[in-house]
Write a protein that holds these residues in place. Structure first.
Motif, PDB file in Angstrom:
ATOM      1  N   GLN A   7       0.823  -1.211   0.000  1.00 17.91           N
ATOM      2  CA  GLN A   7       0.000   0.000   0.000  1.00 17.91           C
ATOM      3  C   GLN A   7       0.860   1.266   0.000  1.00 17.91           C
ATOM      4  OE1 GLN A   7      -3.226   0.782  -0.361  1.00 17.91           O
ATOM      5  NE2 GLN A   7      -3.592  -1.363  -0.833  1.00 17.91           N
ATOM      6  N   GLN A   8       1.978   1.235   0.713  1.00 18.18           N
ATOM      7  CA  GLN A   8       2.857   2.402   0.737  1.00 18.18           C
ATOM      8  C   GLN A   8       3.487   2.637  -0.639  1.00 18.18           C
ATOM      9  OE1 GLN A   8       5.336   1.400   4.110  1.00 18.18           O
ATOM     10  NE2 GLN A   8       4.217   2.827   5.427  1.00 18.18           N
ATOM     11  N   LEU A   9       3.839   1.561  -1.329  1.00 17.30           N
ATOM     12  CA  LEU A   9       4.362   1.697  -2.681  1.00 17.30           C
ATOM     13  C   LEU A   9       3.282   2.230  -3.619  1.00 17.30           C
ATOM     14  CD1 LEU A   9       6.707   1.281  -4.620  1.00 17.30           C
ATOM     15  CD2 LEU A   9       5.917  -1.067  -4.939  1.00 17.30           C
ATOM     16  N   ASN A  10       2.068   1.729  -3.465  1.00 19.52           N
ATOM     17  CA  ASN A  10       0.939   2.203  -4.266  1.00 19.52           C
ATOM     18  C   ASN A  10       0.694   3.692  -4.009  1.00 19.52           C
ATOM     19  OD1 ASN A  10      -1.352   2.111  -5.969  1.00 19.52           O
ATOM     20  ND2 ASN A  10      -2.663   1.764  -4.194  1.00 19.52           N
ATOM     21  N   GLN A  11       0.745   4.096  -2.750  1.00 19.59           N
ATOM     22  CA  GLN A  11       0.543   5.505  -2.409  1.00 19.59           C
ATOM     23  C   GLN A  11       1.624   6.380  -3.045  1.00 19.59           C
ATOM     24  OE1 GLN A  11       1.410   6.702   1.598  1.00 19.59           O
ATOM     25  NE2 GLN A  11      -0.098   8.332   1.558  1.00 19.59           N
ATOM     26  N   PHE A  12       2.854   5.913  -3.023  1.00 19.91           N
ATOM     27  CA  PHE A  12       3.942   6.661  -3.642  1.00 19.91           C
ATOM     28  C   PHE A  12       3.696   6.852  -5.138  1.00 19.91           C
ATOM     29  CE2 PHE A  12       7.996   6.598  -5.952  1.00 19.91           C
ATOM     30  CZ  PHE A  12       8.551   7.772  -5.481  1.00 19.91           C
ATOM     31  N   ARG A  13       3.310   5.770  -5.797  1.00 22.02           N
ATOM     32  CA  ARG A  13       3.035   5.851  -7.238  1.00 22.02           C
ATOM     33  C   ARG A  13       1.886   6.807  -7.535  1.00 22.02           C
ATOM     34  NH1 ARG A  13       3.592  -0.547  -8.007  1.00 22.02           N
ATOM     35  NH2 ARG A  13       5.834  -0.626  -8.330  1.00 22.02           N
ATOM     36  N   LEU A  14       0.851   6.761  -6.711  1.00 22.82           N
ATOM     37  CA  LEU A  14      -0.282   7.660  -6.908  1.00 22.82           C
ATOM     38  C   LEU A  14       0.121   9.113  -6.702  1.00 22.82           C
ATOM     39  CD1 LEU A  14      -3.113   5.634  -5.139  1.00 22.82           C
ATOM     40  CD2 LEU A  14      -2.937   6.112  -7.583  1.00 22.82           C
ATOM     41  N   ARG A  15       0.945   9.373  -5.676  1.00 22.38           N
ATOM     42  CA  ARG A  15       1.390  10.739  -5.421  1.00 22.38           C
ATOM     43  C   ARG A  15       2.233  11.278  -6.565  1.00 22.38           C
ATOM     44  NH1 ARG A  15       3.827   9.381  -0.293  1.00 22.38           N
ATOM     45  NH2 ARG A  15       5.621  10.442  -1.130  1.00 22.38           N
ATOM     46  N   MET A  16       3.094  10.426  -7.124  1.00 22.38           N
ATOM     47  CA  MET A  16       3.934  10.862  -8.243  1.00 22.38           C
ATOM     48  C   MET A  16       3.073  11.115  -9.484  1.00 22.38           C
ATOM     49  SD  MET A  16       6.965  11.219  -7.214  1.00 22.38           S
ATOM     50  CE  MET A  16       6.390  11.655  -5.593  1.00 22.38           C
ATOM     51  N   ALA A  17       2.091  10.260  -9.720  1.00 20.30           N
ATOM     52  CA  ALA A  17       1.203  10.456 -10.866  1.00 20.30           C
ATOM     53  C   ALA A  17       0.394  11.746 -10.702  1.00 20.30           C
ATOM     54  CB  ALA A  17       0.276   9.260 -11.025  1.00 20.30           C
ATOM     55  N   LYS A  18      -0.041  12.024  -9.484  1.00 18.55           N
ATOM     56  CA  LYS A  18      -0.802  13.240  -9.232  1.00 18.55           C
ATOM     57  C   LYS A  18       0.072  14.479  -9.433  1.00 18.55           C
ATOM     58  CE  LYS A  18      -3.616  15.560  -5.756  1.00 18.55           C
ATOM     59  NZ  LYS A  18      -4.089  15.542  -4.371  1.00 18.55           N
ATOM     60  N   ALA A  19       1.303  14.411  -8.970  1.00 18.62           N
ATOM     61  CA  ALA A  19       2.203  15.554  -9.082  1.00 18.62           C
ATOM     62  C   ALA A  19       2.553  15.865 -10.538  1.00 18.62           C
ATOM     63  CB  ALA A  19       3.482  15.298  -8.290  1.00 18.62           C
ATOM     64  N   THR A  20       2.596  14.842 -11.381  1.00 15.40           N
ATOM     65  CA  THR A  20       2.926  15.053 -12.783  1.00 15.40           C
ATOM     66  C   THR A  20       1.697  15.278 -13.646  1.00 15.40           C
ATOM     67  OG1 THR A  20       2.963  12.679 -13.205  1.00 15.40           O
ATOM     68  CG2 THR A  20       5.064  13.715 -12.640  1.00 15.40           C
ATOM     69  N   GLY A  21       0.514  15.263 -13.017  1.00 15.82           N
ATOM     70  CA  GLY A  21      -0.717  15.527 -13.751  1.00 15.82           C
ATOM     71  C   GLY A  21      -1.253  14.349 -14.522  1.00 15.82           C
ATOM     72  N   GLN A  22      -0.794  13.144 -14.220  1.00 20.58           N
ATOM     73  CA  GLN A  22      -1.219  11.955 -14.942  1.00 20.58           C
ATOM     74  C   GLN A  22      -2.335  11.189 -14.241  1.00 20.58           C
ATOM     75  OE1 GLN A  22       2.388   9.753 -15.312  1.00 20.58           O
ATOM     76  NE2 GLN A  22       3.262  11.109 -16.859  1.00 20.58           N
ATOM     77  N   LEU A  23      -2.716  11.629 -13.056  1.00 19.11           N
ATOM     78  CA  LEU A  23      -3.724  10.913 -12.280  1.00 19.11           C
ATOM     79  C   LEU A  23      -5.081  11.563 -12.485  1.00 19.11           C
ATOM     80  CD1 LEU A  23      -4.161   8.637 -10.215  1.00 19.11           C
ATOM     81  CD2 LEU A  23      -3.790  10.308  -8.420  1.00 19.11           C
ATOM     82  N   GLY A  24      -6.009  10.809 -13.059  1.00 20.06           N
ATOM     83  CA  GLY A  24      -7.340  11.338 -13.306  1.00 20.06           C
ATOM     84  C   GLY A  24      -8.241  11.246 -12.092  1.00 20.06           C
ATOM     85  N   LYS A  25      -8.085  10.193 -11.323  1.00 20.70           N
ATOM     86  CA  LYS A  25      -8.930   9.973 -10.144  1.00 20.70           C
ATOM     87  C   LYS A  25      -8.132  10.335  -8.894  1.00 20.70           C
ATOM     88  CE  LYS A  25     -11.308   6.197 -12.447  1.00 20.70           C
ATOM     89  NZ  LYS A  25     -11.583   4.765 -12.426  1.00 20.70           N
ATOM     90  N   THR A  26      -8.147  11.600  -8.553  1.00 23.71           N
ATOM     91  CA  THR A  26      -7.305  12.081  -7.454  1.00 23.71           C
ATOM     92  C   THR A  26      -7.749  11.570  -6.090  1.00 23.71           C
ATOM     93  OG1 THR A  26      -8.596  14.111  -7.341  1.00 23.71           O
ATOM     94  CG2 THR A  26      -6.615  14.152  -8.693  1.00 23.71           C
ATOM     95  N   HIS A  27      -8.969  11.087  -5.982  1.00 28.11           N
ATOM     96  CA  HIS A  27      -9.445  10.568  -4.695  1.00 28.11           C
ATOM     97  C   HIS A  27      -8.730   9.276  -4.308  1.00 28.11           C
ATOM     98  CE1 HIS A  27     -11.791   8.108  -7.481  1.00 28.11           C
ATOM     99  NE2 HIS A  27     -11.933   7.258  -6.480  1.00 28.11           N
ATOM    100  N   GLU A  28      -8.077   8.618  -5.264  1.00 31.87           N
ATOM    101  CA  GLU A  28      -7.388   7.368  -4.973  1.00 31.87           C
ATOM    102  C   GLU A  28      -6.237   7.568  -3.992  1.00 31.87           C
ATOM    103  OE1 GLU A  28      -6.273   5.573  -8.645  1.00 31.87           O
ATOM    104  OE2 GLU A  28      -8.334   5.060  -9.158  1.00 31.87           O
TER     105      GLU A  28
END
Length: 65
Positions: free
Chosen positions: A21-42
């Motif tokens: 889960q911590q690795l998943n959270q890291f990946r989500l944070r990086m995707a959000k920071a680069t603007g690649q995450l569409g579902k920010t609630h994740e």
């Protein structure tokens, strides 16, 4: 990830789930920071899953006292 399902796991399994889960959270944070995450609630969902796992680990380990 359901709390009921997590309660059935051992401490080792919970630690593995926490790492995942911590690795998943890291990946989500990086995707959000680069603007690649569409579902920010994740990001918030991942954070709450980590908190659930940590709470159960503390319960299973006897609160460290």
């Amino acid at each position: 990830m359901n709390t009921k399902d997590l309660r059935e796991k051992s401490v080792e399994e919970l630690n593995a789930a926490l790492d995942e889960q911590q690795l998943n959270q890291f990946r989500l944070r990086m995707a959000k920071a680069t603007g690649q995450l569409g579902k920010t609630h994740e990001v918030q969902v991942a954070r709450k899953a980590i908190a659930r796992i940590k709470t159960l680990l503390t319960e299973k380990q006897g609160n460290g006292q």
